[in-house]
Write a protein that holds these residues in place. Structure first.
Motif, PDB file in Angstrom:
ATOM      1  N   SER A 166       0.830  -1.211   0.000  1.00 54.43           N
ATOM      2  CA  SER A 166       0.000   0.000   0.000  1.00 54.43           C
ATOM      3  C   SER A 166       0.860   1.254   0.000  1.00 54.43           C
ATOM      4  O   SER A 166       0.491   2.268  -0.605  1.00 54.43           O
ATOM      5  CB  SER A 166      -0.961  -0.003   1.191  1.00 54.43           C
ATOM      6  OG  SER A 166      -0.292  -0.248   2.402  1.00 54.43           O
ATOM      7  N   SER A 167       2.032   1.203   0.628  1.00 55.20           N
ATOM      8  CA  SER A 167       2.926   2.368   0.627  1.00 55.20           C
ATOM      9  C   SER A 167       3.549   2.614  -0.739  1.00 55.20           C
ATOM     10  O   SER A 167       4.086   3.693  -0.998  1.00 55.20           O
ATOM     11  CB  SER A 167       4.024   2.189   1.677  1.00 55.20           C
ATOM     12  OG  SER A 167       4.648   0.929   1.552  1.00 55.20           O
ATOM     13  N   TYR A 168       3.479   1.631  -1.624  1.00 56.70           N
ATOM     14  CA  TYR A 168       3.968   1.797  -2.999  1.00 56.70           C
ATOM     15  C   TYR A 168       2.810   1.858  -3.994  1.00 56.70           C
ATOM     16  O   TYR A 168       3.005   1.652  -5.190  1.00 56.70           O
ATOM     17  CB  TYR A 168       4.930   0.667  -3.358  1.00 56.70           C
ATOM     18  CG  TYR A 168       6.335   0.892  -2.831  1.00 56.70           C
ATOM     19  CD1 TYR A 168       7.356   1.357  -3.652  1.00 56.70           C
ATOM     20  CD2 TYR A 168       6.642   0.644  -1.498  1.00 56.70           C
ATOM     21  CE1 TYR A 168       8.638   1.558  -3.176  1.00 56.70           C
ATOM     22  CE2 TYR A 168       7.932   0.829  -1.003  1.00 56.70           C
ATOM     23  CZ  TYR A 168       8.922   1.292  -1.844  1.00 56.70           C
ATOM     24  OH  TYR A 168      10.200   1.487  -1.357  1.00 56.70           O
ATOM     25  N   GLY A 169       1.593   2.092  -3.483  1.00 60.78           N
ATOM     26  CA  GLY A 169       0.488   2.410  -4.373  1.00 60.78           C
ATOM     27  C   GLY A 169      -0.550   1.356  -4.618  1.00 60.78           C
ATOM     28  O   GLY A 169      -1.459   1.578  -5.427  1.00 60.78           O
ATOM     29  N   HIS A 170      -0.478   0.188  -3.945  1.00 62.33           N
ATOM     30  CA  HIS A 170      -1.513  -0.805  -4.206  1.00 62.33           C
ATOM     31  C   HIS A 170      -2.853  -0.307  -3.666  1.00 62.33           C
ATOM     32  O   HIS A 170      -2.940   0.148  -2.520  1.00 62.33           O
ATOM     33  CB  HIS A 170      -1.182  -2.156  -3.573  1.00 62.33           C
ATOM     34  CG  HIS A 170      -1.963  -3.281  -4.191  1.00 62.33           C
ATOM     35  ND1 HIS A 170      -3.299  -3.496  -3.913  1.00 62.33           N
ATOM     36  CD2 HIS A 170      -1.609  -4.229  -5.097  1.00 62.33           C
ATOM     37  CE1 HIS A 170      -3.725  -4.532  -4.615  1.00 62.33           C
ATOM     38  NE2 HIS A 170      -2.723  -5.004  -5.340  1.00 62.33           N
ATOM     39  N   PRO A 171      -3.915  -0.376  -4.459  1.00 62.81           N
ATOM     40  CA  PRO A 171      -5.194   0.204  -4.040  1.00 62.81           C
ATOM     41  C   PRO A 171      -5.965  -0.611  -3.003  1.00 62.81           C
ATOM     42  O   PRO A 171      -6.862  -0.068  -2.359  1.00 62.81           O
ATOM     43  CB  PRO A 171      -5.986   0.278  -5.353  1.00 62.81           C
ATOM     44  CG  PRO A 171      -5.418  -0.818  -6.198  1.00 62.81           C
ATOM     45  CD  PRO A 171      -3.964  -0.886  -5.855  1.00 62.81           C
ATOM     46  N   PHE A 172      -5.624  -1.887  -2.826  1.00 68.41           N
ATOM     47  CA  PHE A 172      -6.447  -2.730  -1.953  1.00 68.41           C
ATOM     48  C   PHE A 172      -5.664  -3.432  -0.837  1.00 68.41           C
ATOM     49  O   PHE A 172      -6.161  -3.552   0.276  1.00 68.41           O
ATOM     50  CB  PHE A 172      -7.182  -3.792  -2.786  1.00 68.41           C
ATOM     51  CG  PHE A 172      -8.043  -3.221  -3.867  1.00 68.41           C
ATOM     52  CD1 PHE A 172      -9.067  -2.325  -3.559  1.00 68.41           C
ATOM     53  CD2 PHE A 172      -7.832  -3.543  -5.194  1.00 68.41           C
ATOM     54  CE1 PHE A 172      -9.864  -1.784  -4.549  1.00 68.41           C
ATOM     55  CE2 PHE A 172      -8.621  -3.015  -6.198  1.00 68.41           C
ATOM     56  CZ  PHE A 172      -9.645  -2.119  -5.876  1.00 68.41           C
ATOM     57  N   ILE A 173      -4.474  -3.916  -1.135  1.00 73.65           N
ATOM     58  CA  ILE A 173      -3.735  -4.673  -0.129  1.00 73.65           C
ATOM     59  C   ILE A 173      -3.306  -3.748   1.004  1.00 73.65           C
ATOM     60  O   ILE A 173      -2.715  -2.689   0.780  1.00 73.65           O
ATOM     61  CB  ILE A 173      -2.506  -5.354  -0.740  1.00 73.65           C
ATOM     62  CG1 ILE A 173      -2.920  -6.323  -1.841  1.00 73.65           C
ATOM     63  CG2 ILE A 173      -1.740  -6.115   0.345  1.00 73.65           C
ATOM     64  CD1 ILE A 173      -1.755  -6.979  -2.563  1.00 73.65           C
ATOM     65  N   LYS A 174      -3.587  -4.177   2.218  1.00 76.86           N
ATOM     66  CA  LYS A 174      -3.218  -3.408   3.402  1.00 76.86           C
ATOM     67  C   LYS A 174      -1.927  -3.972   3.990  1.00 76.86           C
ATOM     68  O   LYS A 174      -1.871  -5.135   4.377  1.00 76.86           O
ATOM     69  CB  LYS A 174      -4.343  -3.454   4.438  1.00 76.86           C
ATOM     70  CG  LYS A 174      -5.667  -2.896   3.952  1.00 76.86           C
ATOM     71  CD  LYS A 174      -6.767  -3.122   4.985  1.00 76.86           C
ATOM     72  CE  LYS A 174      -8.114  -2.644   4.473  1.00 76.86           C
ATOM     73  NZ  LYS A 174      -9.216  -2.938   5.431  1.00 76.86           N
ATOM     74  N   THR A 175      -0.902  -3.128   4.062  1.00 76.90           N
ATOM     75  CA  THR A 175       0.382  -3.548   4.626  1.00 76.90           C
ATOM     76  C   THR A 175       0.852  -2.534   5.670  1.00 76.90           C
ATOM     77  O   THR A 175       1.884  -1.879   5.505  1.00 76.90           O
ATOM     78  CB  THR A 175       1.434  -3.697   3.506  1.00 76.90           C
ATOM     79  OG1 THR A 175       1.447  -2.494   2.698  1.00 76.90           O
ATOM     80  CG2 THR A 175       1.114  -4.884   2.617  1.00 76.90           C
ATOM     81  N   PRO A 176       0.111  -2.359   6.775  1.00 77.76           N
ATOM     82  CA  PRO A 176       0.410  -1.292   7.730  1.00 77.76           C
ATOM     83  C   PRO A 176       1.764  -1.426   8.417  1.00 77.76           C
ATOM     84  O   PRO A 176       2.404  -0.403   8.716  1.00 77.76           O
ATOM     85  CB  PRO A 176      -0.738  -1.391   8.735  1.00 77.76           C
ATOM     86  CG  PRO A 176      -1.237  -2.794   8.612  1.00 77.76           C
ATOM     87  CD  PRO A 176      -1.077  -3.145   7.166  1.00 77.76           C
ATOM     88  N   ASN A 177       2.222  -2.638   8.681  1.00 79.55           N
ATOM     89  CA  ASN A 177       3.493  -2.805   9.388  1.00 79.55           C
ATOM     90  C   ASN A 177       4.680  -2.440   8.501  1.00 79.55           C
ATOM     91  O   ASN A 177       5.602  -1.733   8.939  1.00 79.55           O
ATOM     92  CB  ASN A 177       3.615  -4.253   9.874  1.00 79.55           C
ATOM     93  CG  ASN A 177       2.541  -4.611  10.878  1.00 79.55           C
ATOM     94  OD1 ASN A 177       2.475  -4.047  11.967  1.00 79.55           O
ATOM     95  ND2 ASN A 177       1.676  -5.542  10.514  1.00 79.55           N
ATOM     96  N   ILE A 178       4.644  -2.889   7.252  1.00 83.78           N
ATOM     97  CA  ILE A 178       5.714  -2.536   6.316  1.00 83.78           C
ATOM     98  C   ILE A 178       5.635  -1.050   5.993  1.00 83.78           C
ATOM     99  O   ILE A 178       6.668  -0.365   5.899  1.00 83.78           O
ATOM    100  CB  ILE A 178       5.613  -3.393   5.044  1.00 83.78           C
ATOM    101  CG1 ILE A 178       5.727  -4.876   5.391  1.00 83.78           C
ATOM    102  CG2 ILE A 178       6.693  -2.995   4.044  1.00 83.78           C
ATOM    103  CD1 ILE A 178       5.375  -5.812   4.249  1.00 83.78           C
ATOM    104  N   ASP A 179       4.416  -0.526   5.856  1.00 79.10           N
ATOM    105  CA  ASP A 179       4.248   0.900   5.574  1.00 79.10           C
ATOM    106  C   ASP A 179       4.825   1.770   6.684  1.00 79.10           C
ATOM    107  O   ASP A 179       5.421   2.820   6.420  1.00 79.10           O
ATOM    108  CB  ASP A 179       2.768   1.235   5.393  1.00 79.10           C
ATOM    109  CG  ASP A 179       2.147   0.550   4.187  1.00 79.10           C
ATOM    110  OD1 ASP A 179       2.904   0.008   3.359  1.00 79.10           O
ATOM    111  OD2 ASP A 179       0.912   0.550   4.079  1.00 79.10           O
ATOM    112  N   LYS A 180       4.666   1.319   7.927  1.00 80.40           N
ATOM    113  CA  LYS A 180       5.206   2.099   9.051  1.00 80.40           C
ATOM    114  C   LYS A 180       6.723   2.102   9.020  1.00 80.40           C
ATOM    115  O   LYS A 180       7.361   3.114   9.359  1.00 80.40           O
ATOM    116  CB  LYS A 180       4.700   1.536  10.378  1.00 80.40           C
ATOM    117  CG  LYS A 180       5.108   2.382  11.581  1.00 80.40           C
ATOM    118  CD  LYS A 180       4.490   1.873  12.869  1.00 80.40           C
ATOM    119  CE  LYS A 180       4.903   2.746  14.050  1.00 80.40           C
ATOM    120  NZ  LYS A 180       4.326   2.250  15.329  1.00 80.40           N
TER     121      LYS A 180
END
Length: 485
Positions: free
Chosen positions: A49-63
């Motif tokens: 999600s931090s690289y633009g995926h519209p649906f997959i939620k990746t909060p830990n990697i994004d943080k």
């Protein structure tokens, strides 16, 4: 009760810190950091999600990215698994090690692919870190030898891993309840759970049971989201409303499960006192092509607008997510378009830890300035010579803002796809000429859509000359496989 992770290394290194807690001119001694490298398998540039995926939620990697450094021009060492992993471990083009393509099992073949493995002469990142007091572990996928768990070829322990819990290639029969893990040479048997979670379980168990207080290097090599995909049912159901059917929901859930596994290990580190830990997150290559082979029925990875996919020398094959976060220590925080490669991990970590670089020709360089100031300009180009490319151009080079690609031609014929370089095709490859060039400004055209050869003739001449020099040098240093007696 988890054992607290001790960070009491007696040997210290010098780093530069400024008065305002940013990197600067004041010299301060700090202990060697722990190091964790997360490496996904077939995760595309656009799958977080931090690289633009519209649906997959990746909060830990994004943080990790939000509180660290998110790299938008980060490259793998190759557009496919085995050579990419070898490049990360050695800091050298995998061609130098003789790993040109993915390593199959030990099936005899004319091109000697059955012999291919990371050889005893190669010096690796974990082995280097052990010389300055590190304890080391590999958990997950190995895929650096054709003979896995066989004394005929060196195994992970030979290359510096004190502890290893790994598979040759994919988790089998799928990510769920795999049965092909080996722990330090002993088969584990079938396990219950999903591969990424089992791998993190093993990592935490190893951290719990370490005997010393030395810093550690932990390489976490997930199988996900490579096929055969299997994902927790609750996550699959969560993503069904956002997908085009069950298969795509399973893929989305697969990446989300990796994020949960990353979060579990990061929580463990936080709870157990790892306040001086460098965490790196990346992928071995770009996303797989849907149905490229019969088992690739859930390969819905996204490229983020880049051209091509896995096995291509265009951007989507080799540009992947790249995140660095130095937990507990001041560092640059933000997004960078600096050009960085997995080849750079070894020299960067050598500079940080004070380890001596291997006495070999390296293709990576330290990007420590990026951690200090947020600025890094590499002095040498990045080069890929991938002879089994699905696109026509088997050679590619990134230098500054620009990328040049070339085909290979010999006596009027373009080279076919080649999976290994051995005594039977060495002359063919080394006598082939670079031709049919393409030139792109990746800062303005990441989709590689506008060939600039005619528009920028002087730049093209310079880039072509540099490519020929760099490629000839790589050819001279490439390992050629010879039939063993």
């Amino acid at each position: 009760m988890y054992k607290k992770i001790a960070i009491k290394a007696s040997v210290v290194i010098l780093v530069l810190l400024s008065v305002n807690n940013s990197w600067g001119q004041q010299i301060e001694t700090i202990e060697k950091p722990n190091i964790v490298v997360f490496l996904c398998d077939d995760l595309g540039y656009g799958d977080l999600s931090s690289y633009g995926h519209p649906f997959i939620k990746t909060p830990n990697i994004d943080k990790l990215a939000e509180t660290g450094i998110k790299m938008t021009n980060f490259y793998s060492a190759a557009p496919v698994c085995s050579p990419s992993r070898v490049g990360l471990l050695t800091g050298r083009s995998p061609n130098r090690a003789g790993v040109y393509d993915f390593i199959p099992g030990p099936k005899k073949s004319e091109d000697l692919r059955d012999q291919v493995h990371l050889q005893k002469g190669e010096e690796t990142l974990p082995a280097m870190l052990k010389t300055v007091g590190y304890e080391t572990a590999l958990v997950g996928k190995w895929h650096c030898s054709s003979l896995f768990n066989n004394p005929a070829q060196p195994q992970p322990d030979y290359f510096g891993f004190d502890h290893w819990y790994a598979t040759h290639n994919n988790a089998s029969p799928s990510h769920q309840n795999p049965k092909n893990f080996v722990r330090n040479g002993e088969k584990v048997g079938q396990q219950e759970g999903f591969s990424c979670q089992l791998v993190v379980d093993e990592a935490m168990s190893w951290l719990d049971n370490r005997k010393g207080d030395n810093p550690f290097y932990l390489q976490v090599t997930f199988h996900e989201p490579h096929e055969p995909v299997a994902s927790p049912e609750d996550l699959v159901q969560e993503y069904l409303p956002y997908s085009n059917g069950l298969a795509e929901a399973e893929f989305f859930a697969n990446v989300a499960n990796v994020d949960k596994a990353v979060g579990r290990l990061l929580d463990y580190l936080k709870e157990n006192g790892a306040d001086n830990t460098i965490v790196i997150f990346t992928s071995d290559n770009g996303p797989e092509t849907f149905t490229r082979y019969p088992g690739a029925k859930r390969t819905f990875g996204q490229t983020g607008g880049l051209k091509g996919r896995k096995l291509w020398t265009t951007e989507a094959g080799i540009r992947v997510p790249g995140i660095v976060n130095w937990i507990g220590k001041p560092m640059f925080n933000g997004t960078t378009d600096a050009v960085v490669s997995a080849l750079d991990f070894l020299p960067t970590l050598a500079e940080i830890t004070g380890a001596q670089l291997p006495n070999r020709e390296l293709d990576g360089e330290s990007f420590l300035p990026l951690l200090k100031t947020g600025k890094f300009k590499r002095s040498t180009p990045l080069l890929w010579g991938f002879y089994n490319a699905l696109n026509e151009h088997k050679v590619a080079m990134r230098h500054g803002d620009y990328k040049i690609l070339a085909r290979l031609k010999n006596e009027g014929e373009y080279l076919p796809q080649i999976m290994n370089v051995y005594e039977g095709n060495e002359t063919l490859i080394k006598s082939s000429q670079l031709t049919d060039f393409e030139l792109y400004n990746l800062m303005e055209d990441q989709a590689e859509s506008v060939n600039l050869i005619d528009e920028k003739p002087e730049l093209f001449i310079q880039m072509k000359s540099l490519l020929k020099t760099e490629y000839n040098s790589l050819l001279e240093g490439s390992h050629i496989w010879v039939k063993s007696e």
